[in-house]
Design a protein around this motif. Structure first.
Motif, PDB file in Angstrom:
ATOM      1  N   SER A 295      93.912 -24.924  20.472  1.00 48.44           N
ATOM      2  CA  SER A 295      93.412 -25.199  21.072  1.00 48.44           C
ATOM      3  C   SER A 295      93.419 -27.438  21.269  1.00 48.44           C
ATOM      4  O   SER A 295      93.820 -27.629  19.832  1.00 48.44           O
ATOM      5  CB  SER A 295      91.348 -25.888  20.030  1.00 48.44           C
ATOM      6  N   TRP A 296      93.468 -28.080  22.299  1.00 49.61           N
ATOM      7  CA  TRP A 296      94.143 -28.927  22.820  1.00 49.61           C
ATOM      8  C   TRP A 296      93.311 -30.051  21.835  1.00 49.61           C
ATOM      9  O   TRP A 296      94.374 -31.241  22.117  1.00 49.61           O
ATOM     10  CB  TRP A 296      94.071 -29.483  24.968  1.00 49.61           C
ATOM     11  N   ASP A 297      92.328 -30.152  20.703  1.00 47.02           N
ATOM     12  CA  ASP A 297      91.954 -31.496  20.493  1.00 47.02           C
ATOM     13  C   ASP A 297      92.235 -31.561  18.940  1.00 47.02           C
ATOM     14  O   ASP A 297      91.966 -31.580  18.268  1.00 47.02           O
ATOM     15  CB  ASP A 297      90.879 -31.671  21.096  1.00 47.02           C
ATOM     16  N   TYR A 298      93.274 -30.097  18.499  1.00 48.91           N
ATOM     17  CA  TYR A 298      93.426 -29.703  17.148  1.00 48.91           C
ATOM     18  C   TYR A 298      94.797 -29.711  17.344  1.00 48.91           C
ATOM     19  O   TYR A 298      95.311 -29.019  17.306  1.00 48.91           O
ATOM     20  CB  TYR A 298      92.979 -28.169  16.947  1.00 48.91           C
ATOM     21  N   GLU A 299      94.973 -30.680  15.633  1.00 48.85           N
ATOM     22  CA  GLU A 299      95.852 -31.606  15.513  1.00 48.85           C
ATOM     23  C   GLU A 299      97.425 -29.775  15.181  1.00 48.85           C
ATOM     24  O   GLU A 299      98.197 -29.689  15.888  1.00 48.85           O
ATOM     25  CB  GLU A 299      96.194 -32.075  14.309  1.00 48.85           C
ATOM     26  N   LEU A 300      96.376 -28.224  14.997  1.00 48.72           N
ATOM     27  CA  LEU A 300      97.404 -27.386  14.083  1.00 48.72           C
ATOM     28  C   LEU A 300      97.746 -26.502  15.526  1.00 48.72           C
ATOM     29  O   LEU A 300      97.081 -26.705  16.190  1.00 48.72           O
ATOM     30  CB  LEU A 300      96.475 -26.618  13.483  1.00 48.72           C
TER      31      LEU A 300
ATOM     32  N   ALA B  32      92.946 -48.305  18.197  1.00 48.02           N
ATOM     33  CA  ALA B  32      93.191 -47.131  17.229  1.00 48.02           C
ATOM     34  C   ALA B  32      94.960 -47.373  17.455  1.00 48.02           C
ATOM     35  O   ALA B  32      95.103 -47.626  18.685  1.00 48.02           O
ATOM     36  CB  ALA B  32      92.231 -45.806  18.127  1.00 48.02           C
ATOM     37  N   VAL B  33      95.450 -46.787  16.257  1.00 46.02           N
ATOM     38  CA  VAL B  33      96.602 -45.942  16.839  1.00 46.02           C
ATOM     39  C   VAL B  33      96.748 -45.406  17.509  1.00 46.02           C
ATOM     40  O   VAL B  33      96.476 -44.062  17.098  1.00 46.02           O
ATOM     41  CB  VAL B  33      97.273 -45.796  15.586  1.00 46.02           C
ATOM     42  N   TYR B  34      97.344 -45.573  18.622  1.00 40.49           N
ATOM     43  CA  TYR B  34      97.488 -43.172  19.782  1.00 40.49           C
ATOM     44  C   TYR B  34      99.282 -42.897  19.154  1.00 40.49           C
ATOM     45  O   TYR B  34      99.954 -43.734  19.143  1.00 40.49           O
ATOM     46  CB  TYR B  34      97.453 -44.237  21.303  1.00 40.49           C
ATOM     47  N   TYR B  35      98.799 -41.393  18.878  1.00 40.16           N
ATOM     48  CA  TYR B  35      99.998 -40.727  19.189  1.00 40.16           C
ATOM     49  C   TYR B  35      99.851 -39.860  20.093  1.00 40.16           C
ATOM     50  O   TYR B  35      99.076 -39.505  20.270  1.00 40.16           O
ATOM     51  CB  TYR B  35     100.250 -39.991  17.528  1.00 40.16           C
ATOM     52  N   CYS B  36     101.605 -39.680  20.352  1.00 44.17           N
ATOM     53  CA  CYS B  36     101.613 -38.499  21.113  1.00 44.17           C
ATOM     54  C   CYS B  36     102.520 -37.203  20.462  1.00 44.17           C
ATOM     55  O   CYS B  36     102.996 -37.697  19.746  1.00 44.17           O
ATOM     56  CB  CYS B  36     102.038 -38.572  22.404  1.00 44.17           C
ATOM     57  N   THR B  37     102.419 -36.141  20.744  1.00 42.81           N
ATOM     58  CA  THR B  37     102.655 -34.529  20.705  1.00 42.81           C
ATOM     59  C   THR B  37     102.930 -34.018  21.178  1.00 42.81           C
ATOM     60  O   THR B  37     102.158 -33.796  21.977  1.00 42.81           O
ATOM     61  CB  THR B  37     101.242 -34.685  19.189  1.00 42.81           C
ATOM     62  N   ALA B  38     103.125 -33.270  20.518  1.00 45.60           N
ATOM     63  CA  ALA B  38     104.299 -32.253  21.733  1.00 45.60           C
ATOM     64  C   ALA B  38     103.920 -30.976  21.222  1.00 45.60           C
ATOM     65  O   ALA B  38     104.506 -30.924  19.819  1.00 45.60           O
ATOM     66  CB  ALA B  38     105.676 -32.452  22.341  1.00 45.60           C
ATOM     67  N   GLY B  39     103.946 -29.749  21.260  1.00 45.85           N
ATOM     68  CA  GLY B  39     103.421 -28.699  21.223  1.00 45.85           C
ATOM     69  C   GLY B  39     103.715 -27.450  22.164  1.00 45.85           C
ATOM     70  O   GLY B  39     103.598 -27.935  23.148  1.00 45.85           O
ATOM     71  N   THR B  40     103.719 -26.394  21.610  1.00 45.49           N
ATOM     72  CA  THR B  40     104.025 -24.437  22.788  1.00 45.49           C
ATOM     73  C   THR B  40     103.029 -23.783  21.727  1.00 45.49           C
ATOM     74  O   THR B  40     103.087 -22.942  22.758  1.00 45.49           O
ATOM     75  CB  THR B  40     105.759 -24.598  22.884  1.00 45.49           C
ATOM     76  N   ARG B  41     102.783 -24.259  21.143  1.00 48.01           N
ATOM     77  CA  ARG B  41     101.587 -22.893  20.292  1.00 48.01           C
ATOM     78  C   ARG B  41     100.725 -23.735  19.995  1.00 48.01           C
ATOM     79  O   ARG B  41      99.920 -22.605  18.963  1.00 48.01           O
ATOM     80  CB  ARG B  41     102.093 -22.115  19.642  1.00 48.01           C
ATOM     81  N   ILE B  42      99.626 -24.366  20.879  1.00 47.83           N
ATOM     82  CA  ILE B  42      98.907 -25.082  20.578  1.00 47.83           C
ATOM     83  C   ILE B  42      97.275 -23.719  21.016  1.00 47.83           C
ATOM     84  O   ILE B  42      97.093 -23.324  21.607  1.00 47.83           O
ATOM     85  CB  ILE B  42      97.919 -26.393  21.196  1.00 47.83           C
TER      86      ILE B  42
END
Length: 124
Positions: A104-109, A92-102
């Motif tokens: 649920s950890w596996d939910y993109e929003l 797959a293509v693997y992406y890293c992402t950063a957030g402060t208001r997630i």
């Protein structure tokens, strides 16, 4: 300019290992929850792992639990995804992402920044 950059992808044989790195420019990762997502051809993007900034807790999808490990090196301001016992279905293509208001950890929003992705191909 704020951006995330993944590196470390490549071609590996089944059973092999790879370590992905996620680094940031324009901000520091230690204030963010860092997630790893992946998208295989023809499939939706899915959450793989996350490391929380508050307590260092890590989360993994059932498909990678026991094989993948996410760690954070604050001195280098880098997050790693160590992938062992790789399978063809990990391709797959693997992406890293950063957030402060997630929520649920596996939910993109809730994730604020995304890298461009790095290709991981598991094949003999």
């Amino acid at each position: 300019q704020v951006q995330l950059v993944e590196s470390g992808g490549g071609l590996v044989q089944p059973g092999g290992s790879l370590r992905l790195s996620c680094a940031a420019s324009g901000f520091t990762l230690d204030n963010y929850d860092i997630g790893w997502f992946r998208q295989a051809p023809g499939k939706e993007r899915e959450g793989v792992s996350c490391i929380k900034t508050s307590d260092g807790m890590t989360y993994y999808s059932d498909s990678v639990k026991g094989r993948f490990t996410t760690t954070r090196d604050n001195a280098k301001d880098t997050v790693y995804l160590q992938m062992n016992s790789l399978k063809p279905e990990d391709t797959a293509v693997y992406y890293c992402t950063a957030g402060t208001r997630i929520a649920s950890w596996d939910y993109e929003l809730g994730y604020d920044y995304w890298g461009q992705g790095t290709q991981v191909t598991v094949s003999s």
